[in-house]
Design a protein around this motif. Sequence first.
Motif, PDB file in Angstrom:
ATOM      1  N   SER A 230      -4.560  -4.070  10.672  1.00  0.00           N
ATOM      2  CA  SER A 230      -4.829  -5.460  10.275  1.00  0.00           C
ATOM      3  C   SER A 230      -4.921  -5.615   8.749  1.00  0.00           C
ATOM      4  O   SER A 230      -4.852  -6.727   8.232  1.00  0.00           O
ATOM      5  N   GLU A 231      -5.093  -4.494   8.039  1.00  0.00           N
ATOM      6  CA  GLU A 231      -5.221  -4.528   6.577  1.00  0.00           C
ATOM      7  C   GLU A 231      -3.924  -4.116   5.875  1.00  0.00           C
ATOM      8  O   GLU A 231      -3.823  -4.209   4.644  1.00  0.00           O
ATOM      9  N   LEU A 285      -1.654   1.734  15.681  1.00  0.00           N
ATOM     10  CA  LEU A 285      -0.417   1.108  15.174  1.00  0.00           C
ATOM     11  C   LEU A 285      -0.140  -0.219  15.875  1.00  0.00           C
ATOM     12  O   LEU A 285       0.968  -0.754  15.785  1.00  0.00           O
ATOM     13  N   ASN A 286      -1.145  -0.726  16.550  1.00  0.00           N
ATOM     14  CA  ASN A 286      -0.954  -1.930  17.348  1.00  0.00           C
ATOM     15  C   ASN A 286      -1.943  -3.001  16.910  1.00  0.00           C
ATOM     16  O   ASN A 286      -3.128  -2.729  16.773  1.00  0.00           O
ATOM     17  N   MET A 334       4.533   1.530   9.212  1.00  0.00           N
ATOM     18  CA  MET A 334       4.885   2.712   8.387  1.00  0.00           C
ATOM     19  C   MET A 334       3.733   3.046   7.455  1.00  0.00           C
ATOM     20  O   MET A 334       3.336   4.209   7.325  1.00  0.00           O
ATOM     21  N   LEU A 335       3.201   2.012   6.794  1.00  0.00           N
ATOM     22  CA  LEU A 335       2.130   2.235   5.822  1.00  0.00           C
ATOM     23  C   LEU A 335       0.873   2.764   6.508  1.00  0.00           C
ATOM     24  O   LEU A 335       0.260   3.737   6.049  1.00  0.00           O
ATOM     25  N   THR A 336       0.485   2.126   7.622  1.00  0.00           N
ATOM     26  CA  THR A 336      -0.726   2.541   8.331  1.00  0.00           C
ATOM     27  C   THR A 336      -0.583   3.968   8.867  1.00  0.00           C
ATOM     28  O   THR A 336      -1.504   4.778   8.758  1.00  0.00           O
ATOM     29  N   HIS A 337       0.575   4.277   9.409  1.00  0.00           N
ATOM     30  CA  HIS A 337       0.765   5.646   9.909  1.00  0.00           C
ATOM     31  C   HIS A 337       0.698   6.654   8.765  1.00  0.00           C
ATOM     32  O   HIS A 337       0.087   7.724   8.893  1.00  0.00           O
ATOM     33  N   HIS A 338       1.287   6.295   7.633  1.00  0.00           N
ATOM     34  CA  HIS A 338       1.300   7.199   6.478  1.00  0.00           C
ATOM     35  C   HIS A 338      -0.123   7.564   6.059  1.00  0.00           C
ATOM     36  O   HIS A 338      -0.431   8.718   5.743  1.00  0.00           O
TER      37      HIS A 338
END
Length: 422
Positions: A230-231, A285-286, A334-338
């Motif tokens: 969410s961020e 991721l959701n 992509m960013l959150t997973h990274h």
Amino acid sequence: MYEINETHDPNLKSWVESANDPSTDFPIQNLPFCVYEFGDTEPVLGIGFIIGDKILDIYGCINDELMQNEAIAQFASFRFWTLNAIAGFAPGVLSDLRRQAVYLLSEKNKDRVAIAEHLYSISDVRFEAAFKTGDYTDFYCSIYHATNVGSMFRPDNPLMPNYKYIPIGYHGRASSIVVSGTDIKRPHGQNRSDAEKPPVFIPCKNLDYEMELGFFVGKGNEMGQPILMSEAENHIFGVCLVNDFLAKNFATTISPYVVTMEALAPFRTKAFERDTDDPQPLGYLNDEGNKNFGGLDINLEVYIQSEKMRNENIEPHLLSRSNTKDLYWTIGQMLTHHASGGCNLQTGDLMATGTVSGKEKHERGCLLELTWRGTEPLELPSGEQRRFLEDGDEIIMKGFCEREGFRRIGLGECRGRILPAD
Ligand code: MN
């Protein structure tokens, strides 16, 4: 995520006439950031907004109090800038700057003389990379690209088993990022065409481009502190075009214009719709916002112009047209997973989506796919054939967004020409 506001009003016009041309990439609704160098004897660097065929110098406007922005003013005494100086500010600060620029450049503003002093012509400047990039990560987020490439090398099992769970990426080289217009020298590599003999070290035979979308990290995160889905978008500053020349580490070309996430607000779309038998993204991721608006509707085009075409004045030839809405993972994912393992992202880090390909043949974003590993050569209007890139070829990438009820905006161009190997 940014809301649509008065800066996206399709009826807005600018007193900079070139910005009102329907075909411009840079109307007043866009205003991408850039870093440019001006002057020959004692060149100065500046940060600007692109408007039509001009650049509005932000430093100059703040210094002359045409723009007021406390957070940014404290940096205004430094003339040697990159966008790193301001990109880490909260989205509200950057939004405020955009509103002021729209006000200054709007045709409703009759007070133009002082502003005109801070306008440069694009043709009079040299563009620099907009950020000093510390790290570059390249993802592999087009399921069509991954499936095509996988089926060439592993026909029985084209898609890796983790593909639908993880946005896969590799750590690229930040040092070899170059700005559009920089020539690309054909690299050397090991080649083993005769299995009976050891490999030889020769100029690369299958040189390729990759049509990608890049995005820059704005505000970073502390080491050990993941970024919630969410961020995620609060940490993304904006996007550019990326040509990741294969093989992977010797040159990545970026366009010099950074289109902000706010300018892209009218062109958000839902995330990739997964097949019913596909797994849903894992919890981290959701997110509803990402699912409904995490996608980007950006058209991407690749053109080629060979040396022969240039000599015969033949226009660049369209190779493919694809769209980022076909990416399996969103830039937020992509960013959150990274950052999910605690990796600290820093302002100016570049991430790229990987080759953006669609379902159809004309939507394939690299020559490897378009010519099916060289087995189906392409015809150029000059009568030449292409399997992979030849010396003298120039690759030109373009990107633009169109949506009913909004002004078309573009990402400009990303160019690179192949020079012979040493
Ligand atoms: Mn790539």
